[in-house]
Design a protein around this motif. Structure first.
Motif, short mmCIF file in Angstrom:
data_model
loop_
_atom_site.label_atom_id
_atom_site.label_comp_id
_atom_site.label_asym_id
_atom_site.label_seq_id
_atom_site.Cartn_x
_atom_site.Cartn_y
_atom_site.Cartn_z
N UNK A 22 -22.05 -13.35 51.77
CA UNK A 22 -20.78 -13.14 52.49
C UNK A 22 -19.87 -12.60 51.45
N UNK A 23 -20.25 -13.15 50.05
CA UNK A 23 -19.31 -12.94 48.69
C UNK A 23 -19.27 -11.00 48.56
N UNK A 24 -17.77 -10.94 47.88
CA UNK A 24 -17.21 -9.96 48.10
C UNK A 24 -18.05 -9.55 46.27
N UNK A 25 -18.73 -10.06 45.78
CA UNK A 25 -19.38 -9.53 44.37
C UNK A 25 -20.72 -9.09 44.75
N UNK A 113 -17.06 -7.71 41.29
CA UNK A 113 -17.10 -6.29 41.46
C UNK A 113 -17.58 -5.95 43.05
N UNK A 114 -16.22 -5.31 43.91
CA UNK A 114 -16.64 -5.19 45.29
C UNK A 114 -17.68 -4.41 45.38
N UNK A 115 -18.65 -4.38 46.36
CA UNK A 115 -19.24 -3.53 46.59
C UNK A 115 -18.56 -3.33 47.87
N UNK A 119 -22.07 -4.89 53.80
CA UNK A 119 -22.40 -4.64 54.98
C UNK A 119 -22.80 -6.07 55.51
N UNK A 120 -21.35 -7.34 55.96
CA UNK A 120 -22.40 -8.12 56.25
C UNK A 120 -22.77 -9.23 57.11
#
Length: 120
Positions: A22-25, A113-115, A119-120
């Motif tokens: 769930x990490x934004x990177x 670096x946000x993907x 999709x969490x």
């Protein structure tokens, strides 16, 4: 491991997998070459996290100047922490503490670096 410890360990492993996925990177399917392409021309200490060769192995890929770094880390089951080895072992209970420690920077100087298609 005792019968009592098994469920606790299973819950901890699930918690750590939830934390990383769930990490934004989190860029689960990126290879090292793809990570470098994504990080190219980004500010120093921009990073992404990607899957390693085994289920509980991961890479922190980041750019430092014009150099790309791909540092492996894993789960340490005996201590129930994230683990990275570089001259000396490094442990932390959460990624927010662990990532800056691996990069030898303050958290404010580390840029995920946000993907966008995450999709969490």
């Amino acid at each position: 491991m005792t019968m009592h410890q098994a469920p606790q360990l299973k819950n901890w492993v699930q918690e750590k997998f939830n934390e990383i996925t769930s990490h934004c990177a989190w860029h689960v399917e990126s290879t090292g070459i793809e990570a470098e392409a994504l990080l190219r021309k980004k500010p120093s200490f921009t990073y992404l996290i990607r899957q390693g060769e085994k289920m509980d192995h991961f890479y922190l890929s980041f750019i430092r100047g014009e150099e790309f770094c791909h540092l492996p880390f894993t789960l340490d089951y005996p201590s129930m922490q994230w683990f990275y080895l570089n001259s000396a072992p490094h442990f932390a209970s959460d990624l927010g503490t662990f990532i800056p420690e691996i990069m030898h920077k303050d958290a404010a100087e580390c840029y995920p670096l946000v993907q966008f298609a995450h999709k969490g």
